[in-house]
Design a protein around this motif. Structure first.
Motif: not given
Length: 213
Positions: A9-28
């Motif tokens: 779902t869209r909600t799952d995708l948002t959470k997945t991207l959020r977790d990736a950003i918070v964990s540093g998988e994607y840098a500032p």
């Protein structure tokens, strides 16, 4: 990197991207290219675009006119302001947790206290994980959806600074007793003391962030 199935779902995708950003998988300041994210997560471009818009609303993503999106870099001054706001909300949750905690949960918190103190001396990655577990359990015991909803958004924005602080030399020796004091107050069912200990800890985090820059 977590893959997303076509049934996600869209909600799952948002959470997945959020977790990736918070964990540093994607840098500032890293660009978030819709086509690449669509391929990586197996989601439609429209779903990716919607998720990025939602994360923009949460303050985690900057939407750039005609240039797509990038991970928002949270400056230290803003991270401190976020902590100042969290101080009140997390103090409230700790007080509520002290009022709601059961005997079974008291035993759980005692075990968590021992594990936190042990990990602080030998395993900072485990120590960081246990601190996150403690924060999550306090929010769950608070039974306060409004405070928790706001906190989760604020925590996501400032987590990188706190993660860096967790591994700063000597920091664990300071923060571990602070976490133990929060647990002691909650398990004693002392709401006022739980709120006070939480405020003391977050003020300590603010002071430390100002010191290390």
């Amino acid at each position: 990197m977590t893959a997303v199935t076509s049934t996600t779902t869209r909600t799952d995708l948002t959470k997945t991207l959020r977790d990736a950003i918070v964990s540093g998988e994607y840098a500032p300041n890293q660009r978030l290219i819709e086509a690449d994210l669509s391929s990586t997560y197996g989601a439609s471009r429209a779903a990716v675009r919607t998720a990025l818009l939602e994360l923009g609303g949460e303050g985690l993503v900057d939407r750039l006119p005609n240039r797509g999106s990038r991970v928002r870099a949270i400056p230290l001054t803003e991270a401190i302001e976020i902590l100042e706001v969290r101080m009140g909300l997390e103090g409230l949750c700790a007080a509520k947790a002290a009022e709601n905690i059961t005997d079974t949960e008291i035993a759980e918190f005692h075990r968590l206290r021992a594990d936190i103190l042990t990990a602080s001396e030998s395993d900072l990655f485990e120590y960081s994980r246990l601190n996150q577990q403690l924060d999550r359990r306090i929010r769950e015991l608070a039974h306060h959806p409004t405070a928790v909803s706001i906190l989760e958004r604020l925590r996501a924005q400032g987590v990188r600074h706190q993660f860096r602080l967790a591994f700063y030399p000597g920091r664990a020796a300071v923060s571990a007793p602070e976490h133990a004091a929060i647990i002691d107050a909650i398990t004693a069912r002392d709401a006022a003391a739980a709120e006070r200990a939480t405020r003391v800890h977050l003020q300590s985090v603010i002071d430390a962030l100002r010191t290390i820059g």
